[in-house]
Design a protein around this motif. Structure first.
Motif, PDB file in Angstrom:
ATOM      1  N   ALA A   1     -28.747   7.347  52.889  1.00 18.39           N
ATOM      2  CA  ALA A   1     -27.428   7.437  53.528  1.00 18.39           C
ATOM      3  C   ALA A   1     -27.475   6.937  54.969  1.00 18.39           C
ATOM      4  O   ALA A   1     -26.562   6.209  55.432  1.00 18.39           O
ATOM      5  CB  ALA A   1     -26.926   8.873  53.480  1.00 18.39           C
ATOM      6  N   ASP A   2     -28.530   7.303  55.700  1.00 18.18           N
ATOM      7  CA  ASP A   2     -28.642   6.862  57.091  1.00 18.18           C
ATOM      8  C   ASP A   2     -28.798   5.352  57.173  1.00 18.18           C
ATOM      9  O   ASP A   2     -28.205   4.697  58.065  1.00 18.18           O
ATOM     10  CB  ASP A   2     -29.837   7.549  57.761  1.00 18.18           C
ATOM     11  N   GLU A   3     -29.548   4.804  56.238  1.00 19.90           N
ATOM     12  CA  GLU A   3     -29.741   3.351  56.276  1.00 19.90           C
ATOM     13  C   GLU A   3     -28.437   2.630  55.948  1.00 19.90           C
ATOM     14  O   GLU A   3     -28.120   1.588  56.552  1.00 19.90           O
ATOM     15  CB  GLU A   3     -30.846   2.964  55.298  1.00 19.90           C
ATOM     16  N   HIS A   4     -27.675   3.170  55.016  1.00 16.49           N
ATOM     17  CA  HIS A   4     -26.395   2.557  54.652  1.00 16.49           C
ATOM     18  C   HIS A   4     -25.421   2.595  55.826  1.00 16.49           C
ATOM     19  O   HIS A   4     -24.729   1.606  56.144  1.00 16.49           O
ATOM     20  CB  HIS A   4     -25.786   3.269  53.449  1.00 16.49           C
ATOM     21  N   LEU A   5     -25.381   3.737  56.532  1.00 12.37           N
ATOM     22  CA  LEU A   5     -24.497   3.860  57.683  1.00 12.37           C
ATOM     23  C   LEU A   5     -24.928   2.915  58.803  1.00 12.37           C
ATOM     24  O   LEU A   5     -24.070   2.263  59.449  1.00 12.37           O
ATOM     25  CB  LEU A   5     -24.490   5.299  58.192  1.00 12.37           C
ATOM     26  N   ALA A   6     -26.224   2.817  59.037  1.00 11.74           N
ATOM     27  CA  ALA A   6     -26.708   1.923  60.087  1.00 11.74           C
ATOM     28  C   ALA A   6     -26.387   0.469  59.761  1.00 11.74           C
ATOM     29  O   ALA A   6     -26.068  -0.331  60.656  1.00 11.74           O
ATOM     30  CB  ALA A   6     -28.212   2.117  60.266  1.00 11.74           C
ATOM     31  N   GLN A   7     -26.456   0.111  58.474  1.00  8.31           N
ATOM     32  CA  GLN A   7     -26.134  -1.258  58.084  1.00  8.31           C
ATOM     33  C   GLN A   7     -24.646  -1.553  58.300  1.00  8.31           C
ATOM     34  O   GLN A   7     -24.274  -2.644  58.796  1.00  8.31           O
ATOM     35  CB  GLN A   7     -26.501  -1.474  56.610  1.00  8.31           C
ATOM     36  N   VAL A   8     -23.774  -0.600  57.985  1.00  8.83           N
ATOM     37  CA  VAL A   8     -22.337  -0.786  58.200  1.00  8.83           C
ATOM     38  C   VAL A   8     -22.031  -0.940  59.691  1.00  8.83           C
ATOM     39  O   VAL A   8     -21.246  -1.813  60.116  1.00  8.83           O
ATOM     40  CB  VAL A   8     -21.561   0.399  57.600  1.00  8.83           C
ATOM     41  N   GLN A   9     -22.632  -0.124  60.537  1.00  6.61           N
ATOM     42  CA  GLN A   9     -22.388  -0.208  61.967  1.00  6.61           C
ATOM     43  C   GLN A   9     -22.905  -1.528  62.546  1.00  6.61           C
ATOM     44  O   GLN A   9     -22.281  -2.112  63.452  1.00  6.61           O
ATOM     45  CB  GLN A   9     -23.054   0.985  62.679  1.00  6.61           C
ATOM     46  N   LEU A  10     -24.020  -1.991  62.006  1.00  5.68           N
ATOM     47  CA  LEU A  10     -24.546  -3.266  62.482  1.00  5.68           C
ATOM     48  C   LEU A  10     -23.602  -4.413  62.110  1.00  5.68           C
ATOM     49  O   LEU A  10     -23.334  -5.317  62.928  1.00  5.68           O
ATOM     50  CB  LEU A  10     -25.948  -3.519  61.903  1.00  5.68           C
ATOM     51  N   ASP A  11     -23.067  -4.390  60.893  1.00  4.74           N
ATOM     52  CA  ASP A  11     -22.143  -5.449  60.476  1.00  4.74           C
ATOM     53  C   ASP A  11     -20.868  -5.425  61.337  1.00  4.74           C
ATOM     54  O   ASP A  11     -20.346  -6.487  61.752  1.00  4.74           O
ATOM     55  CB  ASP A  11     -21.788  -5.293  58.999  1.00  4.74           C
ATOM     56  N   ARG A  12     -20.377  -4.227  61.632  1.00  6.06           N
ATOM     57  CA  ARG A  12     -19.163  -4.116  62.456  1.00  6.06           C
ATOM     58  C   ARG A  12     -19.435  -4.625  63.882  1.00  6.06           C
ATOM     59  O   ARG A  12     -18.596  -5.328  64.481  1.00  6.06           O
ATOM     60  CB  ARG A  12     -18.681  -2.678  62.498  1.00  6.06           C
ATOM     61  N   ALA A  13     -20.595  -4.267  64.413  1.00  7.06           N
ATOM     62  CA  ALA A  13     -20.914  -4.716  65.774  1.00  7.06           C
ATOM     63  C   ALA A  13     -21.013  -6.223  65.850  1.00  7.06           C
ATOM     64  O   ALA A  13     -20.607  -6.852  66.841  1.00  7.06           O
ATOM     65  CB  ALA A  13     -22.225  -4.070  66.214  1.00  7.06           C
ATOM     66  N   LYS A  14     -21.540  -6.849  64.823  1.00 16.11           N
ATOM     67  CA  LYS A  14     -21.646  -8.306  64.820  1.00 16.11           C
ATOM     68  C   LYS A  14     -20.260  -8.954  64.802  1.00 16.11           C
ATOM     69  O   LYS A  14     -20.009  -9.972  65.488  1.00 16.11           O
ATOM     70  CB  LYS A  14     -22.472  -8.773  63.625  1.00 16.11           C
ATOM     71  N   VAL A  15     -19.336  -8.383  64.020  1.00 16.96           N
ATOM     72  CA  VAL A  15     -17.980  -8.935  63.944  1.00 16.96           C
ATOM     73  C   VAL A  15     -17.267  -8.797  65.286  1.00 16.96           C
ATOM     74  O   VAL A  15     -16.629  -9.750  65.798  1.00 16.96           O
ATOM     75  CB  VAL A  15     -17.175  -8.243  62.833  1.00 16.96           C
TER      76      VAL A  15
END
Length: 382
Positions: free
Chosen positions: A133-147
């Motif tokens: 779950a933590d890895e999934h959340l970190a991946q979502v936040q990383l994608d949002r930050a890139k956008v």
């Protein structure tokens, strides 16, 4: 009355008095003096001297010499080679549900040995789910930050922070997966049962678990559930007296004989000489490495080792039939002249090739002996 007639009665009285006087002074006869003297029997002092007719019926053999290295005989027991002994460890602590092997069994690498029901599995699987779950959340936040960074809404440092959080989450997920793997649990099919497999091929020589017992360090107090040994090579641990230690060296060969198989001779090599003596019996432990074909030697068997030295020594040998085993002793017959043979006590050594017998003492090289001592003994008994 005439003088002649008077003298005759007087003479009779004198003779009668003399007889009475002699009877009073005589001593009674001794009965022992009337027994004839005892017969004196002289036994033959040499009971080992035998006289036979036609001595030529018993052919003679000459004691010969042969050169061989010095030897000492020691006793010991069969032990497993510790370098080939592997413990079976239960990483998970818990209760043993099933045991599929017992002490003495032969197992192969990868064979299941037991099932352990452990609460460690549930804890490790919980850590794994959180890491996912933590890895999934970190991946979502990383994608949002890139956008947002591409649109100029946030600075590049925010993207770097999000990337770092994603890397940490992946590392935690990998560690959780590795924990499940070590416990023997499939992350896609989790279960509370941990299966313990054999890490090597060999015989189980020790077992510390039973069904419904405890396993693991936390509950059992010891991680070793089983001990597996490869018995294709074993050790013979012998006791060597300190007086014999100067003749024992690393790399020396030794002949091994087992009490269970007296006719079988195995060859080993000395691999270690103990540095500490037993203070009670003054012996050092000497280790001999031996190949164990077909698992002939079993752990705990009694063995006798003949250690061969490097110095050649001359020994005496005679035909095996020339040695007579009588009353727990060994004898040979030597010619004594005039159709006689003398029985001589000897000390026998090893049985040699060609039906020959080693003689340690009693006769010398070149001395003649009867080649068939048993035949001569039977003739003498008759």
């Amino acid at each position: 009355m005439s003088s002649v007639s008077f003298r005759r009665p007087a003479l009779i009285l004198v003779c009668f008095g003399t007889y009475l006087l002699a009877g009073c002074n005589s001593k009674p006869s001794d009965p022992k003096s009337e027994v004839p003297p005892a017969a004196v029997v002289q036994a033959d002092t040499d009971v080992n001297l035998v006289h036979v007719d036609h001595a030529d019926r018993f052919p003679l053999a000459t004691a010969t010499s042969y050169a061989a290295t010095s030897t000492i005989q020691v006793t010991g027991t069969v032990n497993p080679d510790t370098s080939r002994t592997i413990p079976v460890i239960s990483i998970a602590s818990g209760r043993v549900v099933n045991v599929y092997a017992r002490i003495g069994d032969y197992v192969k690498k990868g064979q299941i040995l037991m099932d352990v029901q452990s609460s460690d599995v549930s804890g490790a699987f919980g850590v794994y789910l959180k890491a996912v779950a933590d890895e999934h959340l970190a991946q979502v936040q990383l994608d949002r930050a890139k956008v947002l960074n591409e649109k100029g809404a946030i600075a590049n440092s925010q993207v770097e922070i999000a990337q770092n959080a994603e890397d940490d989450a992946k590392a935690a997920l990998s560690a959780a997966e590795e924990q499940l793997r070590v416990l023997g649990v499939d992350k896609n099919h989790p279960a509370a049962i941990v299966k313990v497999y054999a890490p090597a091929t060999g015989y189980i020589i020790a077992q510390n678990v039973t069904t419904a017992g405890a396993a693991g360090v936390t509950y059992a107090g010891s991680a070793n559930a089983f001990t597996i040994a490869d018995l294709s090579h074993v050790w013979i641990i012998c006791d060597v007296y300190e007086n014999d230690l100067p003749t024992v060296h690393l790399g020396q060969k030794a002949d091994i004989r087992l009490a269970a198989y007296p006719d079988r001779v195995l060859t080993g090599v000395i691999s270690d000489i103990g540095a500490v003596l037993d203070p009670q019996i003054r012996t050092a432990k000497v280790r001999i490495q031996v190949d164990n074909p077909n698992t002939l030697m079993r752990v705990g068997m009694f063995a006798t080792a003949t250690i061969h030295g490097k110095t050649l020594q001359t020994h005496t040998q005679v035909p095996s039939t020339a040695v007579l085993h009588l009353h727990d002793r060994d004898w040979v017959y030597v010619p004594a002249g005039d159709s006689r043979f003398r029985r001589v006590l000897v000390k026998s050594g090893d049985t040699l090739q060609g039906d020959m017998q080693e003689i340690l003492s009693g006769i010398a090289v070149g001395q003649q002996v009867v080649s068939n001592a048993l035949a001569l003994q039977n003739t003498a008994d008759q």
